[in-house]
Write a protein that holds these residues in place. Structure first.
Motif, PDB file in Angstrom:
ATOM      1  N   ASP A 186     121.831  14.440   2.219  1.00 44.06           N
ATOM      2  CA  ASP A 186     120.918  15.443   2.784  1.00 44.06           C
ATOM      3  C   ASP A 186     121.528  16.077   4.029  1.00 44.06           C
ATOM      4  O   ASP A 186     121.201  17.209   4.383  1.00 44.06           O
ATOM      5  CB  ASP A 186     119.578  14.785   3.162  1.00 44.06           C
ATOM      6  CG  ASP A 186     118.861  14.209   1.957  1.00 44.06           C
ATOM      7  OD1 ASP A 186     118.679  14.945   0.972  1.00 44.06           O
ATOM      8  OD2 ASP A 186     118.503  13.012   1.999  1.00 44.06           O
ATOM      9  N   MET A 224     115.917  10.196   4.663  1.00 44.39           N
ATOM     10  CA  MET A 224     117.052  11.119   4.721  1.00 44.39           C
ATOM     11  C   MET A 224     118.358  10.363   4.507  1.00 44.39           C
ATOM     12  O   MET A 224     118.591   9.320   5.106  1.00 44.39           O
ATOM     13  CB  MET A 224     117.097  11.841   6.079  1.00 44.39           C
ATOM     14  CG  MET A 224     118.272  12.802   6.225  1.00 44.39           C
ATOM     15  SD  MET A 224     118.407  13.528   7.876  1.00 44.39           S
ATOM     16  CE  MET A 224     117.036  14.679   7.840  1.00 44.39           C
ATOM     17  N   LYS A 276     116.417  21.867   9.763  1.00 39.94           N
ATOM     18  CA  LYS A 276     116.701  20.458   9.501  1.00 39.94           C
ATOM     19  C   LYS A 276     117.630  19.883  10.571  1.00 39.94           C
ATOM     20  O   LYS A 276     117.392  18.795  11.110  1.00 39.94           O
ATOM     21  CB  LYS A 276     117.330  20.286   8.113  1.00 39.94           C
ATOM     22  CG  LYS A 276     117.660  18.831   7.756  1.00 39.94           C
ATOM     23  CD  LYS A 276     118.432  18.735   6.452  1.00 39.94           C
ATOM     24  CE  LYS A 276     117.573  19.027   5.253  1.00 39.94           C
ATOM     25  NZ  LYS A 276     118.276  18.701   3.974  1.00 39.94           N
TER      26      LYS A 276
END
Length: 294
Positions: A60, A1, A153
């Motif tokens: 991200d 990430m 997320k």
């Protein structure tokens, strides 16, 4: 990430430390208007590289940990630049204005408005603490306006650094936080100001100050660059809480002027109930932690 943290101070730096500890292989880029902060953050291992807004399209996750007035200006630009599956989270102490400024943005679904109830009176990259967010409450506002996959997320990240989640609408958040946080800081700043103005000989302050004074004035060491914008953004609610606080101070003074110390005792005795309230809150939090650990 790939994570981009905008603002590498106490909150941004501590977030970086907890991410590194909780998510193996994570890559953290830092963006900050203060180049010295970026250099310090790199030297301290808070970030893996220094970056700029031009690179944020690669993120991200973007975490805004800058003063609330700056966030209102920076957030729309960040949303303009991020890709569709990037979640943008802010950590500001006020929520209503920042939610309003992006309510019609084409990428509003990418934004998650959050406020971690965590921090110290210190600032800058050197103030970053590993574990600052563990077992702390993270208030999320207007969650329904964030895309579900991006909610997931963000929540996964919060879970890995040990945060508890509470949902609230932005207006209620700003009203409640004015009482339990913003008023506390004003009280501390003004106590410090009063003592500094009255005690011209600073040695007397340090010689006579006990733990009560130190704990009460601790928040006066907080950064004015962060707190002045907070008071500005939450002006209406802060003024309301200040008015109530001033009325209580005036009442206390009146009782003293009238030598009504029996009533003064009763006022303080009733206020002692806050011990039971806080103990009850702490017990509830302990039970939640035990349940989560099962």
């Amino acid at each position: 990430m790939k994570v981009f943290i905008v603002g590498i101070g106490l909150i941004g730096g501590s977030f970086a430390l907890d991410l590194k500890a909780g998510i193996p292989g994570i890559s953290i880029a830092g963006i900050d208007g203060n180049e010295d902060h970026l250099k310090q953050a790199l030297e301290l291992g808070l970030i893996d590289r220094m970056s700029t807004m031009e690179d944020i399209h690669d993120a991200d996750l973007v975490y805004l940990a800058i003063p609330v007035d700056a966030s209102i200006k920076v957030l729309p630009e960040v949303l303009d630049r991020v890709k569709d599956d990037c979640v943008v989270i802010d950590a500001g102490s006020t929520k209503e204005n920042i939610c309003r400024v992006v309510e019609d943005h084409a990428k509003r679904r990418n934004f998650l408005a959050a406020h971690p109830i965590a921090g110290t009176e210190f600032s800058g990259p050197q103030a970053a603490i590993h574990g600052l967010f563990r077992n702390k409450t993270n208030i999320i506002c207007e969650v329904e306006k964030t895309a579900f996959k991006l909610q997931e997320k963000a929540l996964e990240v919060f879970q890995k650094i040990g945060m508890r989640i509470r949902y609230m609408d932005a207006r209620s958040h700003d009203r409640h936080i004015a009482y339990v946080s913003h008023l506390s800081h004003i009280s501390s700043f003004m106590l410090g100001k009063t003592v500094l103005e009255k005690e011209k000989n600073e040695r007397d302050i340090f010689d006579l100050a006990g733990s009560g004074f130190a704990s009460t004035v601790r928040l006066a060491k907080s950064s004015p660059a962060m707190w002045a914008p907070i008071f500005s953004q939450n002006k209406k609610n802060v003024l309301e809480t200040l008015n109530e606080y001033i009325l209580n101070l005036q009442h206390f003074r009146k009782l003293m002027q009238e030598d009504n110390f029996d009533q003064l005792y009763q006022e303080m005795d009733r206020t002692n109930h806050i011990k039971e309230v806080l103990n009850g809150i702490n017990k509830n939090e302990e039970l939640k932690l035990q349940e989560n650990g099962k």
